[in-house]
Design an enzyme around this catalytic site. Structure first.
Site, PDB file in Angstrom:
ATOM      1  N   THR A 126      -1.137   1.332  -2.374  1.00  0.00           N
ATOM      2  CA  THR A 126      -1.525   2.214  -1.191  1.00  0.00           C
ATOM      3  C   THR A 126      -1.874   1.542   0.010  1.00  0.00           C
ATOM      4  O   THR A 126      -1.855   0.549   0.116  1.00  0.00           O
ATOM      5  CB  THR A 126      -3.108   2.648  -1.857  1.00  0.00           C
ATOM      6  N   TYR A 149     -11.756  -0.894  -3.749  1.00  0.00           N
ATOM      7  CA  TYR A 149     -10.502   0.166  -4.427  1.00  0.00           C
ATOM      8  C   TYR A 149      -9.555  -0.736  -3.888  1.00  0.00           C
ATOM      9  O   TYR A 149      -8.275  -0.866  -4.575  1.00  0.00           O
ATOM     10  CB  TYR A 149     -10.623   1.645  -3.911  1.00  0.00           C
TER      11      TYR A 149
END
Length: 314
Positions: A126, A149
């Protein structure tokens, strides 16, 4: 090819399975434990276009409980898309779930790949690993995630590199930049905005709306991801997958107003936490080695998601 897609019932995973089955004679094994609450509710809805396909098999199992030494036999490529997503929910005690799924499950899969004949394992990462950056961000930029995250995904990347350098596990890392489109998770901004406008509810805006993102339409993302399987020279590479255009969140709301013919009422839902103000992918590497060129404009992509969710919520 015989291909495994982890996270097959999710947003990107379901589109990738569909693409692979429609573009070639691949045998696709989809693995998903339906651990996210949303997937428990919608079940196999994301897979309805290919669930009964003769070359598709669904394995409903937690990645931590799979005998990977058996599962990887005869498999050519693994697309490892499974993971717990989301920045805002990664704080506090919930981080335990991110550790188990994004880190421990990835390590177990990589460990099994050491003794397999796998040709390639593609790890879905990501843009969150970069943190706050100015201007276009190339793959060799420093990484400084702003959320738990992002830390979990960067740890997954580092595990991939450790197993590649020490054991020759054939890894490729893809960093996705804000993917959107039909089947998008309900906690994502576009899905939430569209649902609220369909139901004539106020739009809940996190931050002041001036934050901008490099938005990537799902079909562009999937085409680039699938292309990695056919490229033999990419082992060890990290590649950005970004979109056709950037936009502020306020501009997205204006586009949705034009598409729906409705005036949005905006309600502030708090400040951003753990998210950069701006993201912008340098996709020159993807263009060079994958012939990647995103095709779908933001307005066209939002129109597709609007049509999907209008039907979905009717």
């Amino acid at each position: 090819m015989k291909i495994i897609v982890t996270g097959a019932a999710g947003f990107i995973g379901s589109h990738l399975c569909e693409f692979l089955l429609n573009n070639g004679k691949h045998e696709v094994i989809g693995i998903d434990a339906f651990v996210r609450e949303e997937l428990k509710i919608i079940g196999s809805k994301n897979m309805e276009t290919f669930y009964s396909h003769p070359r598709f098999t669904l394995i409903s199992s937690d990645l931590l409980h799979i005998d990977w030494n058996v599962m990887l036999k005869g498999v050519d490529v693994v697309f490892h898309l499974a993971g717990i997503p989301g920045v805002r929910s990664s704080w506090g005690n919930d981080f335990r779930n991110y550790v188990e799924t994004n880190i421990l499950a990835t390590q177990q899969l990589l460990e099994a790949c050491r003794s397999s004949a796998i040709k390639k394992i593609i790890f879905a990462s990501t843009s969150s690993v970069y943190g706050e950056k100015a201007g276009k961000v190339p793959e060799d930029s420093s990484t400084a995630p702003l959320s738990p995250y992002g830390v979990s995904k960067l740890t997954g990347e580092q595990l991939c590199r450790v197993y590649w350098k020490n054991d020759g596990v054939p890894i490729v890392i893809l960093r996705f930049f804000t993917v959107y489109g039909p089947r998008q998770r309900s906690d994502m901004a576009f899905h939430r905005f569209i649902k609220q406008m369909i139901k004539n509810e106020p739009i809940t805006l996190i931050g002041d709306g001036t934050q901008s993102r490099d938005f990537t339409y799902i079909s562009d993302c999937v085409e680039a991801t699938a292309a990695v399987a056919n490229q033999p020279t990419l082992i060890g590479e990290t590649i950005n997958i970004g979109g056709k255009e950037r936009s502020s969140i306020l501009n997205v709301i204006r586009i949705l107003e034009n598409l729906t013919g409705k005036q949005a009422t905006i309600v502030n839902a708090g400040a951003m936490r753990g998210e950069p103000m701006h993201t912008w992918a340098d996709i020159s590497k993807a263009a060079r080695i994958l012939n990647y060129e995103p095709k779908v404009s933001l307005t066209a992509g939002l129109a597709e998601e609007l049509a999907y969710l209008t039907k979905y919520y009717s």
